[in-house]
Design a protein around this motif. Structure first.
Motif: not given
Length: 223
Positions: A1-15, A39-41, A45-47
């Protein structure tokens, strides 16, 4: 992920389902984290491609319009958070912007997202996605200030992008759902929740919010 935030499917769905359009709502949609990661990935790949010399970056003048003279010293995550902070664009806007970015890359095979063009590409696609999804929008001049561009620069980017896309900005339900599924897989392979309802849910929330503020017109789902 782009940050240290851990995103679970349940958390994303709730948001996504409980996203509020109230003016005092400052919580950044979790979909921004997922988009930043994608985007960062792509940039990584471009690099690797450039480093290995297996394929050069596009030299087309038409797509080089997105190249900036000086690389912006801001991460993708921070840039997306800034856009959200000042525009309050809902989750569905970022999904549609992702659709536009993917279409743009498909229509221009030699184009590669890199540190020199990514910020301009993001502010352009998010602005256009906002115009497509939202009922009320800021002027280009405001989006320009948010993205670090002059009004003239953003106007040119918008026009060039539209021509390079053949003005094909419509996103139907099935396409929207397919891209939501791709974003879902970024969080959890085989997740059972449905981000595709975000757009319709967001419209319902906005309609309810406008009723509370005394608006009489009804929001239309732009699909």
């Amino acid at each position: 992920m782009a940050s240290s935030l851990i995103i679970s499917p349940r958390k994303l769905r709730s948001d996504l389902y409980s996203y509020s359009y109230q003016e005092d709502h400052y919580s950044t949609p979790l979909v921004i984290n997922v988009l930043a990661s994608l985007i960062e990935r792509s940039m990584a790949r471009t690099e690797r491609i450039v480093k290995n010399g297996s394929r050069s970056l596009s030299k087309a003048i038409s797509t080089n319009i997105f190249d900036c003279r000086e690389i912006l010293d801001m991460t993708i995550q921070s840039y997306l958070e800034r856009i959200f902070r000042y525009t309050r664009a809902g989750p569905s806007v970022y999904v549609v912007a992702y659709v536009y970015i993917d279409r743009f890359c498909q229509n221009n095979p030699g184009f590669r997202i890199n540190a020199r063009n990514v910020h301009r590409l993001l502010i352009t696609t998010i602005m256009l996605a906002s115009k497509y999804v939202e009922d009320m929008n800021y002027r280009n001049s405001y989006f320009g200030r948010v993205g670090g561009l002059t009004t003239d620069e953003l106007n040119k980017l918008e026009l060039e992008f539209l021509f390079l896309m053949d003005f094909k900005l419509h996103v139907n339900v099935s396409v929207f759902e397919s891209y939501c599924c791709h974003l879902e897989r970024e969080v959890s392979i085989g997740g059972g929740y449905h981000i595709e309802r975000t757009l319709r849910c967001a419209e319902e929330i906005k309609a309810k919010h406008r009723e509370e503020r005394g608006y009489t017109h009804i929001a239309r789902v732009m699909l």
